[in-house]
Design an enzyme around this catalytic site. Structure first.
Site, short mmCIF file in Angstrom:
data_model
loop_
_atom_site.label_atom_id
_atom_site.label_comp_id
_atom_site.label_asym_id
_atom_site.label_seq_id
_atom_site.Cartn_x
_atom_site.Cartn_y
_atom_site.Cartn_z
N CYS A 123 -0.06 12.03 2.06
CA CYS A 123 0.14 10.91 1.14
C CYS A 123 0.47 9.63 1.92
CB CYS A 123 1.21 11.26 0.12
SG CYS A 123 1.22 10.16 -1.32
N HIS A 174 0.21 16.71 -2.12
CA HIS A 174 1.51 17.28 -1.81
C HIS A 174 1.51 18.77 -2.14
CE1 HIS A 174 3.78 13.60 -0.99
NE2 HIS A 174 3.21 13.04 -2.05
#
Length: 487
Positions: A341, A442
């Site tokens: 991310c 994630h």
């Protein structure tokens, strides 16, 4: 009939509220009760994506990771009402405010004082709905209920306890010292109506000779009328991710002993979703450490750049520490680098911020990507499969993965540079040699399929962890206490 409410308060942050709340969720659920967790307000950059946003019950929304795990422990579907207010710190004096799963720009722009009264109707309504749908709601407080400088605006401790008429436990970390003073001082600062809700004190993280506690518990009860109902021994390696886990792991590989794959996760100031790396601390043959200096990276086989709540400021910090050069040198030697991310965004060529969301700046230049920050945040649960993955990460080829996305940035190939490999379109990119990989997903290391292909083994999941925690509190609470809290 509304659910009975049991509340876990703490004398300080880090006393063990989240852990004990999670354990009690499973303990009550194993008795055939329908259980839900609740925390009125959580301040954390560890968040999960669940169904149920503010306006659309089917929309994706954010909630704190601790309450997400507590819901799983309670055998309940995670729901944003279980953590109606989430504060995600971006700077020391500013947080992004997430109300019932969605970012609220108006609340984010306001000061802390006065916010509690404004959101309390929404927060209390969420609690009332959960009480109507369940037999038991296990509520977690925050910090201390005796923060007298904040009490007028505090909605997460005694205002919630009084609203629910919760039976309260007050937990303290005895390992730090001063536990009896912390318990007595907290009790003494509470008004009489709030003291009346305290059913018991809990001494947490105790190690040593239990006989040395006497006559402390007896004297404390004589002063307050509140008994010590449990002494919980120190328990390392229980398997539940710690909200402040960055402080609990070594910072240099080799400190923790053992061999195998040495993974260094760079601990930036605004690190987010650090709990997703907990499996690496438990997998056999893996040594995990947090890194803040180039020296911390010297022995690493893998370097991980994790998520960030403020990518540009964390990237500036990384450069100020000389970590940018250390990461580039590691990649130049063929060492594995993974960006997740915000870490993926850092690996690219440039960060572009036309709307004042995060900041502009050059990236590390290890992937030919450009990230543009957009006002609308991407929040979704995601399932995908890796296509062909080259080089050092080739074991991931063909592996299905499940996780979640939380990001303002939108990333694409740099139009003037050679194309990167893209093993998952729009979600994962590699450099030409294959040793640098960036992903938006994630939860990669929480997926047992990824654990198996990368490390040759997989963890059994969290259910055994929750059961062991419930067994632990059953052994160490005085007989009958947990049942009496529901009467």
């Amino acid at each position: 009939m509304a659910a009975r409410c049991v509340m876990v308060l703490g004398t300080t942050s880090g006393a063990g509220k989240s852990w004990l709340t999670t354990a009690l969720c499973r303990w009550y659920a194993r008795r055939g009760l329908k259980v839900a967790p609740f925390k009125a307000q959580n301040m954390s950059n560890n968040a999960r994506v669940v169904a149920g946003g503010r306006f659309d019950r089917l929309a994706a929304g954010e909630m704190g990771s601790a309450q997400y795990l507590q819901a799983l422990s309670a055998r309940a579907e995670p729901d944003v009402r279980m953590n109606p207010l989430l504060l995600k710190p971006e700077r020391d004096t500013h947080s992004q405010v997430v109300l019932l799963g969605q970012v609220d720009e108006q609340l984010s722009s306001e000061g802390w004082r006065g916010r509690g009264n404004k959101v309390w109707p929404r927060v209390s309504a969420a609690l009332d709905e959960l009480r109507a749908e369940n037999d038991v709601v296990v509520i977690e407080g925050a910090g201390s209920p005796a923060e007298i400088n904040l009490k007028d605006d505090d909605i997460v401790n005694m205002r919630t306890a009084l609203h629910a008429q919760a039976r309260c436990l007050l937990v303290t970390d005895i390992d730090r010292g001063g536990a009896f003073a912390h318990l007595y001082g907290t009790w003494a600062l509470l008004p009489e109506a709030e003291r009346a809700l305290l059913e018991g004190f809990v001494l947490n993280k105790f190690r040593g000779d239990a006989s040395l506690l006497a006559p402390g518990p007896r004297q404390l009860q004589a002063l307050t009328g509140v008994p010590v109902v449990a002494t919980l021994p120190m328990w390392f390696g229980h398997g539940l991710p710690e909200e402040d886990g960055v402080y609990l792991l070594p910072h240099s590989l080799g400190e923790g002993g053992g061999g195998g794959t040495r993974v260094a996760v760079i601990a930036c100031p605004r690190i987010s979703n650090l709990d997703e790396f907990q499996p690496l601390a438990q997998l056999p043959g893996v040594q995990l450490a947090w890194a803040r200096t180039p020296k911390d990276l010297e022995a690493a086989d893998w370097i991980v750049l994790p998520g960030s709540k403020h990518t540009c400021s964390d990237l500036a910090w990384l450069r100020s520490q000389g970590l940018d050069r250390a990461v580039a040198a590691h990649a130049g030697r063929g060492g594995r680098v993974l960006g997740v991310c915000g870490g993926l965004q850092m690996l690219g060529e440039a960060l572009v911020d036309p709307h004042g969301i995060d900041g502009n700046g050059p990236g590390l230049g290890l992937l030919p990507l450009v990230t543009v920050f957009e006002p609308r945040k991407t929040i979704r649960r995601t399932e995908a499969s890796f296509g062909e993955v080259a080089g050092a990460w080739s074991a991931l080829s063909g592996t299905p993965v499940r996780g979640y996305e939380i990001h303002h940035g939108q990333t694409a190939q740099h139009p003037a540079m050679a194309k990167a490999r893209e093993p998952i379109p729009g979600l994962a990119w590699q450099n030409e040699s294959g040793n640098v990989l960036g992903v938006y997903l994630h939860g990669l290391f929480e997926d047992p399929r990824v654990q198996q292909v990368l490390f040759g083994t997989a963890l059994p999941g969290l259910d055994p962890v929750f059961d062991a925690m419930a067994d632990f509190v059953e052994r160490h609470f005085h007989p009958g206490v947990l049942e009496r809290l529901l009467r």
